[in-house]
Design an enzyme around this catalytic site. Structure first.
Site, mmCIF file in Angstrom:
data_model
loop_
_atom_site.group_PDB
_atom_site.id
_atom_site.type_symbol
_atom_site.label_atom_id
_atom_site.label_comp_id
_atom_site.label_asym_id
_atom_site.label_seq_id
_atom_site.Cartn_x
_atom_site.Cartn_y
_atom_site.Cartn_z
ATOM 1 N N ARG A 1 4.805 -19.914 -1.591
ATOM 2 C CA ARG A 1 4.298 -20.982 -2.459
ATOM 3 C C ARG A 1 5.370 -21.577 -3.377
ATOM 4 O O ARG A 1 5.157 -22.610 -4.001
ATOM 5 C CB ARG A 1 3.119 -20.466 -3.295
ATOM 6 N N GLY B 1 2.700 -4.597 3.579
ATOM 7 C CA GLY B 1 1.916 -4.242 2.402
ATOM 8 C C GLY B 1 2.674 -3.370 1.414
ATOM 9 O O GLY B 1 3.734 -2.813 1.729
ATOM 10 N N TYR C 1 7.736 -4.760 -9.928
ATOM 11 C CA TYR C 1 7.747 -5.904 -9.006
ATOM 12 C C TYR C 1 8.807 -6.918 -9.431
ATOM 13 O O TYR C 1 8.904 -7.253 -10.615
ATOM 14 C CB TYR C 1 6.357 -6.559 -8.983
ATOM 15 N N GLY C 2 9.567 -7.390 -8.465
ATOM 16 C CA GLY C 2 10.633 -8.357 -8.754
ATOM 17 C C GLY C 2 10.116 -9.684 -9.263
ATOM 18 O O GLY C 2 10.856 -10.456 -9.875
ATOM 19 N N ASP C 3 8.834 -9.969 -9.030
ATOM 20 C CA ASP C 3 8.277 -11.248 -9.486
ATOM 21 C C ASP C 3 7.345 -11.070 -10.685
ATOM 22 O O ASP C 3 6.548 -11.943 -10.993
ATOM 23 C CB ASP C 3 7.556 -11.965 -8.339
ATOM 24 N N GLY D 1 -6.848 -6.642 -7.512
ATOM 25 C CA GLY D 1 -7.518 -5.385 -7.205
ATOM 26 C C GLY D 1 -8.325 -4.952 -8.419
ATOM 27 O O GLY D 1 -7.884 -5.098 -9.550
HETATM 28 C C1 UD1 Z 1 -1.275 -6.329 -5.470
HETATM 29 C C2 UD1 Z 1 -2.216 -5.151 -5.592
HETATM 30 C C3 UD1 Z 1 -3.428 -5.566 -6.423
HETATM 31 C C4 UD1 Z 1 -3.002 -6.081 -7.791
HETATM 32 C C5 UD1 Z 1 -1.978 -7.174 -7.630
HETATM 33 C C6 UD1 Z 1 -1.388 -7.540 -8.962
HETATM 34 C C7 UD1 Z 1 -1.936 -3.863 -3.537
HETATM 35 C C8 UD1 Z 1 -2.519 -3.565 -2.220
HETATM 36 N N1 UD1 Z 1 -2.611 -4.738 -4.285
HETATM 37 O O1 UD1 Z 1 -1.989 -7.321 -4.754
HETATM 38 O O2 UD1 Z 1 -4.295 -4.459 -6.616
HETATM 39 O O3 UD1 Z 1 -4.124 -6.535 -8.524
HETATM 40 O O4 UD1 Z 1 -0.897 -6.761 -6.779
HETATM 41 O O5 UD1 Z 1 -0.588 -8.676 -8.870
HETATM 42 O O6 UD1 Z 1 -0.936 -3.304 -3.913
HETATM 43 N N2 UD1 Z 1 5.579 -6.708 -1.534
HETATM 44 C C9 UD1 Z 1 6.599 -6.147 -0.826
HETATM 45 N N3 UD1 Z 1 6.356 -5.694 0.443
HETATM 46 C C10 UD1 Z 1 5.140 -5.781 1.005
HETATM 47 C C11 UD1 Z 1 4.095 -6.363 0.277
HETATM 48 C C12 UD1 Z 1 4.343 -6.807 -0.998
HETATM 49 O O7 UD1 Z 1 7.722 -6.045 -1.308
HETATM 50 O O8 UD1 Z 1 5.013 -5.350 2.141
HETATM 51 C C13 UD1 Z 1 5.807 -7.187 -2.891
HETATM 52 C C14 UD1 Z 1 5.591 -8.685 -2.970
HETATM 53 O O9 UD1 Z 1 6.832 -9.364 -2.850
HETATM 54 C C15 UD1 Z 1 5.034 -8.850 -4.364
HETATM 55 C C16 UD1 Z 1 4.328 -7.535 -4.655
HETATM 56 O O10 UD1 Z 1 4.849 -6.611 -3.722
HETATM 57 O O11 UD1 Z 1 6.068 -8.979 -5.318
HETATM 58 C C17 UD1 Z 1 2.821 -7.615 -4.576
HETATM 59 O O12 UD1 Z 1 2.440 -7.970 -3.277
HETATM 60 P P1 UD1 Z 1 1.235 -8.922 -2.983
HETATM 61 O O13 UD1 Z 1 0.998 -8.980 -1.524
HETATM 62 O O14 UD1 Z 1 1.403 -10.197 -3.705
HETATM 63 O O15 UD1 Z 1 0.055 -8.106 -3.652
HETATM 64 P P2 UD1 Z 1 -1.321 -8.647 -4.087
HETATM 65 O O16 UD1 Z 1 -2.114 -9.004 -2.877
HETATM 66 O O17 UD1 Z 1 -1.168 -9.658 -5.129
#
Ligand code: UD1
Ligand code: CA
Length: 454
Positions: free
Chosen positions: A15, A78, A100-102, A137
């Site tokens: 995005r 995930g 988290y980096g973001d 979550g």
């Molecule tokens: C995640 C949480 C959710 C929480 C939310 C807060 C899980 C399953 N869910 O959801 O409970 O409310 O964050 O913002 O953890 N990333 C990786 N590798 C992956 C997947 C993600 O590095 O395989 C990183 C993404 O770059 C991102 C962060 O992890 O910075 C979160 O991933 P994202 O898929 O956005 O999680 P949410 O669905 O938002």
């Protein structure tokens, strides 16, 4: 207790619609992941792991200075999958903090609060209460208010959608349990992902204590998915910096129109007018005034200097009592002695300007050493460049340079010399000499002006 800190930064960030990795977009002039790494490195016994994937080369190059353990997560599946990739690098005892980096503005004090609650049989979750929890979550508690599970929005029942307590994603887990839980994760859910959040119900079933801690502000746990959220966090960050600086005694005419992209140290009674940008490392002495629309980058401004409107100063140092601007540009390598004056539309570069010297209007002074109490007239140019090489101009104490003169470098003008206005100086002018270097004026009597033919 030994602590592993895992920073997730493998996500796609689609995005943002950017060729730059999402976590490299800046907040306050520093990349988001830089903020997270800096905060993480300040924690006790931190052992840093950075999970990269999408646009990972950029992230790795950018983060070199932090000497984190880089773990590649190709084909990310995930947050649980991300943790599994680093599992073999985690210490067998100790605990793991997931960041988290973001999510760049997480505070050290909040993480320390989590650490205080942790031990080897306790899992600590950072949760928040949101009026609109959509997408997050949800924290599922039993009748005794104990945390039982986290359910992702897409997997939640309509009842669970009503829960306002959300998972921020940041959690602290004891490694002796974590590694086993990660092994047991499945991707049997709405998104077909390995959810890190599934370890909560495992912890609950294993009888661990699950403690929740809350951040001081929502900005701390806000993640960036698009440029709108980036700009919102930027404003939050700037507001908190402005508040801190004002509490340290700085006057900001309008804290909403102030941008610090680096560090600023201030003495007593300094004031900064609206729309200024402070970048890199900037220090102000006491009683410094910065006018509106100024941009200061990597510079020191001495006591009681007055920097007037629309001035740019970069890689420069000013001693006390200088008067600069409006509309001045001090480029890298400018050094002003005490009480020097640089006026409007003056550009300087690699210029040492002595105590009390004045360049008041419309001039370019580059590659120059200037003594004390020199007066440079309007429109004076140091001609320092032949298209290939740069040359030095040396101007002694108390020199007077008449207006609209060109000083063709390399050239020396010794102390006390005077340059007649409109001169083009190409040769050394000795001490106390007067140099004329312009065509003589010729006047003709009763000059018949040309007339138009009728
Ligand atoms: C995640 C949480 C959710 C929480 C939310 C807060 C899980 C399953 N869910 O959801 O409970 O409310 O964050 O913002 O953890 N990333 C990786 N590798 C992956 C997947 C993600 O590095 O395989 C990183 C993404 O770059 C991102 C962060 O992890 O910075 C979160 O991933 P994202 O898929 O956005 O999680 P949410 O669905 O938002
Ligand atoms: Ca997701």
């Amino acid at each position: 207790m030994k602590q592993d800190i895992v920073i997730l930064a493998a996500g796609k960030g689609s995005r943002m619609k950017s060729a730059l990795s999402k976590v490299l977009h800046p907040i306050g002039g520093l990349s988001m992941v830089h903020h997270v790494l800096t905060t993480a490195s300040q924690l006790d016994k931190a052992n840093l792991h950075l999970i990269v994937g999408h646009q990972g080369e950029q992230v790795v190059t950018h983060c070199q200075d932090f000497s984190a353990n880089i773990v590649w997560q190709d084909n990310p599946q995930g947050t649980g999958d991300a943790l599994r990739r680093v599992a073999s690098d985690l210490s067998k005892e100790g605990r793991t903090l997931t960041l988290y980096g973001d999510v760049p503005l997480i505070k050290k004090s909040t993480l320390e609060k989590m650490q205080l609650a942790a031990d080897e049989n306790t899992l600590v979750l950072l949760t928040a209460f949101l009026d609109n929890p959509t997408g997050y979550g949800r924290i599922v508690r039993d009748l005794a208010e104990e945390v039982k599970a986290i359910v992702e929005h897409k997997d939640a029942t309509p009842e669970q959608h009503q829960i306002k307590e959300v998972n921020t994603g940041i959690l602290l887990t004891p490694n002796k349990h974590l590694i086993g839980w990660l092994d047991r994760l499945t991707n049997d859910n709405a998104q077909g992902e390995y959810y890190l959040t599934d370890i909560i119900s495992m912890a609950s079933a294993d009888g661990l204590k699950i403690v929740t801690v809350h951040p001081e502000s929502i900005a701390e746990v806000t993640g960036v998915n698009d440029r709108l959220q980036l700009s919102w966090l930027e404003r939050e960050y700037q507001q908190s910096q402005a508040q801190r600086l004002m509490s340290e005694g700085l006057t900001l005419l309008d804290p909403a129109r102030f941008d610090l992209r680096g560090s600023l140290e201030v003495g007593v009674d300094c004031s900064i007018d609206i729309n200024c940008i402070i970048e890199g490392k900037v220090t102000l002495g006491n009683g410094v005034r910065i006018g509106p629309n100024c941009h200061l980058k990597n510079c020191h401004i001495g006591n009681n200097c007055d920097i007037k409107d629309n001035t740019l100063i970069e890689d420069s140092a000013l001693e006390s009592g200088c008067d600069v601007g409006p509309f001045a540009r001090l480029r890298p390598g400018t050094q002003l002695g005490a009480n020097a004056k640089i006026g409007n539309f003056v550009e300087t570069k690699k210029a040492l300007i002595g105590t009390g010297s004045k360049v008041s209007h419309l001039s370019y002074i580059g590659d120059t050493t200037m003594g004390e109490e020199v007066n440079v007239g309007a429109g004076t140019i140091t001609c320092n460049y032949d298209g290939v090489n740069k040359f030095q101009t040396s101007i002694g104490d108390r020199v007077f340079v008449g207006s609209n003169s060109s000083l063709v470098a390399p050239v020396t003008i010794a102390a006390g010399a005077t340059i007649a206005a409109g001169s083009t100086i190409t040769k050394t002018v000795e001490k106390d000499q007067l140099a004329f270097a312009r065509a003589r004026q010729n006047n003709k009597d009763n000059w018949p002006r040309p007339v138009k033919k009728s």
